[in-house]
Design a protein around this motif. Structure first.
Motif, PDB file in Angstrom:
ATOM      1  N   GLY A  68       2.934   2.965   1.645  1.00 34.21           N
ATOM      2  CA  GLY A  68       2.308   3.039   2.951  1.00 34.21           C
ATOM      3  C   GLY A  68       2.867   2.154   4.041  1.00 34.21           C
ATOM      4  N   ASP A  69       2.430   2.437   5.272  1.00 32.82           N
ATOM      5  CA  ASP A  69       3.025   1.881   6.483  1.00 32.82           C
ATOM      6  C   ASP A  69       4.535   2.124   6.444  1.00 32.82           C
ATOM      7  OD1 ASP A  69       0.583   1.135   7.428  1.00 32.82           O
ATOM      8  OD2 ASP A  69       0.954  -1.027   7.429  1.00 32.82           O
ATOM      9  N   LEU A  70       4.879   3.360   6.141  1.00 32.41           N
ATOM     10  CA  LEU A  70       6.293   3.696   5.961  1.00 32.41           C
ATOM     11  C   LEU A  70       6.980   3.795   7.315  1.00 32.41           C
ATOM     12  CD1 LEU A  70       5.931   6.277   3.057  1.00 32.41           C
ATOM     13  CD2 LEU A  70       6.099   3.783   2.982  1.00 32.41           C
ATOM     14  N   MET A 167      -2.599   2.597  -3.948  1.00 28.95           N
ATOM     15  CA  MET A 167      -3.099   2.922  -2.618  1.00 28.95           C
ATOM     16  C   MET A 167      -2.592   1.872  -1.637  1.00 28.95           C
ATOM     17  SD  MET A 167      -7.034   1.959  -3.316  1.00 28.95           S
ATOM     18  CE  MET A 167      -7.569   0.275  -3.536  1.00 28.95           C
ATOM     19  N   HIS A 168      -2.756   2.144  -0.357  1.00 25.60           N
ATOM     20  CA  HIS A 168      -2.212   1.209   0.631  1.00 25.60           C
ATOM     21  C   HIS A 168      -3.061  -0.052   0.768  1.00 25.60           C
ATOM     22  CE1 HIS A 168       0.043  -0.255   4.001  1.00 25.60           C
ATOM     23  NE2 HIS A 168      -1.053  -0.354   4.722  1.00 25.60           N
ATOM     24  N   HIS A 169      -4.347   0.100   0.986  1.00 30.34           N
ATOM     25  CA  HIS A 169      -5.203  -1.061   1.305  1.00 30.34           C
ATOM     26  C   HIS A 169      -5.541  -1.882   0.066  1.00 30.34           C
ATOM     27  CE1 HIS A 169      -5.670   1.392   4.927  1.00 30.34           C
ATOM     28  NE2 HIS A 169      -5.964   0.262   5.544  1.00 30.34           N
ATOM     29  N   GLY A 278       0.550 -11.843  16.735  1.00 28.92           N
ATOM     30  CA  GLY A 278      -0.003 -10.560  16.300  1.00 28.92           C
ATOM     31  C   GLY A 278       1.015  -9.458  16.489  1.00 28.92           C
ATOM     32  N   TYR A 279       0.681  -8.256  16.064  1.00 26.54           N
ATOM     33  CA  TYR A 279       1.590  -7.124  16.267  1.00 26.54           C
ATOM     34  C   TYR A 279       0.818  -5.818  16.356  1.00 26.54           C
ATOM     35  CZ  TYR A 279       1.317  -5.383  11.437  1.00 26.54           C
ATOM     36  OH  TYR A 279       0.911  -4.840  10.260  1.00 26.54           O
TER      37      TYR A 279
HETATM   38 FE   LIG Z   1       2.042  -2.988   6.940  1.00 32.60          FE
END
Ligand SMILES: [Fe+2]
Length: 279
Positions: A68-70, A167-169, A278-279
């Motif tokens: 994730g966050d690919l 999973m991602h989270h 931050g982002y």
């Molecule tokens: Fe990320």
């Protein structure tokens, strides 16, 4: 537990032949524009470097897991570029979405050839389950009713196999206040299902951009550094860690145990904006 220091030794060498060997690449945060940077780092460059190093030093894995966050801007171009990189490896690769991805688009573009966006795969006595923990228009995580139902079906269908849920989270807080605002918001329902199926040995996540390896209710919870920017562990507020991009290797054993460790690029990429808020 189970992690090893960064070195250049092959990771899968010497492990039993029946081991299911995996590389986890997570939170690549690619962009449509290949020159774009995240917090001063060119994420495409670091992804390419981490992938090349992993394949060279870890040995040939059975699968790659991309958790994730690919693609940070969820662009068609970003997914197509990632697909091209993964196709070149010719290694079966399983992708799941993060909060920066668009799950539908991601599946439409990535799910071809050796690259898969599917709910599960079984190999070498193990079942790997890939969940979508994203909530539309939110950075938080949830295993919604549909995913809980899917998880239940897959756990019952393959109850004779050791299982790792991916999973991602992160499913429980990792001790970082800002990061833990995005933790799974229904861990009770998730763990109730997991606990009812003792074949589940581990839950593997991305998202946290740092290492995590802990036992919870008898299940091993594993999180991993990003192929780009890392966050300072156990920090209340957003903070960038002076740590290089990295990856995790995992070797799932026939007896249900897991060997795993981390490796990283030899240096922090120049330009990393350590002062960012931050982002
Ligand atoms: Fe990320």
């Amino acid at each position: 537990m189970g992690s090893s220091p960064d070195n250049r030794q092959p990771r899968f060498k010497g492990l039993p032949a029946e081991s299911l060997n995996l590389l986890q690449l997570t939170d690549s945060h690619l962009y449509a524009d290949p020159s774009r940077c995240l917090l001063g780092i060119n994420t495409l460059e670091t992804f390419d470097q981490v992938l090349a190093q992993a394949l060279q030093e870890a040995g040939h894995p059975d699968f790659i897991l991309a958790t994730g966050d690919l693609v940070h801007d969820a662009s068609d171009t970003g997914y197509k570029r990632l697909l091209g990189r993964l196709q070149l490896t010719e290694i079966p690769t399983y992708c799941l979405p993060g909060n920066h991805d668009l799950p539908g688009k991601m599946k439409q573009i990535l799910n071809q050839d050796n690259v898969h966006c599917i709910p599960s795969v079984q190999a070498k006595g193990w079942s790997l389950i890939f969940l979508d923990s994203t909530i539309p228009n939110s950075d938080g995580g949830r295993i919604d009713e549909g995913q809980l139902g899917l998880l239940k079906v897959l756990l019952e269908a393959h109850n004779d196999k050791h299982t790792m849920v991916c999973m991602h989270h992160h499913p429980i807080p990792v001790g970082s206040r800002w990061m833990d605002t995005m933790v799974l918001d229904n861990p009770g329902e998730f763990f109730q299902l997991i606990e009812a199926h003792p074949q589940v040995k581990a839950v593997l996540c991305g998202h946290i951009h740092q290492t995590f390896d802990s036992m919870y209710k008898g299940i091993r919870l594993i999180g991993s550094p990003s192929t780009c920017v890392q966050f300072v562990p156990e920090e209340d507020d957003f903070a960038i860690d002076a740590a290089p991009p990295g990856y995790r290797w995992l070797s799932l054993q026939a007896d249900g145990t897991i060997e795993t460790g981390l490796a990283s690029l030899p240096e922090i990429p120049s330009g990393l904006d350590l002062a960012s808020m931050g982002y």
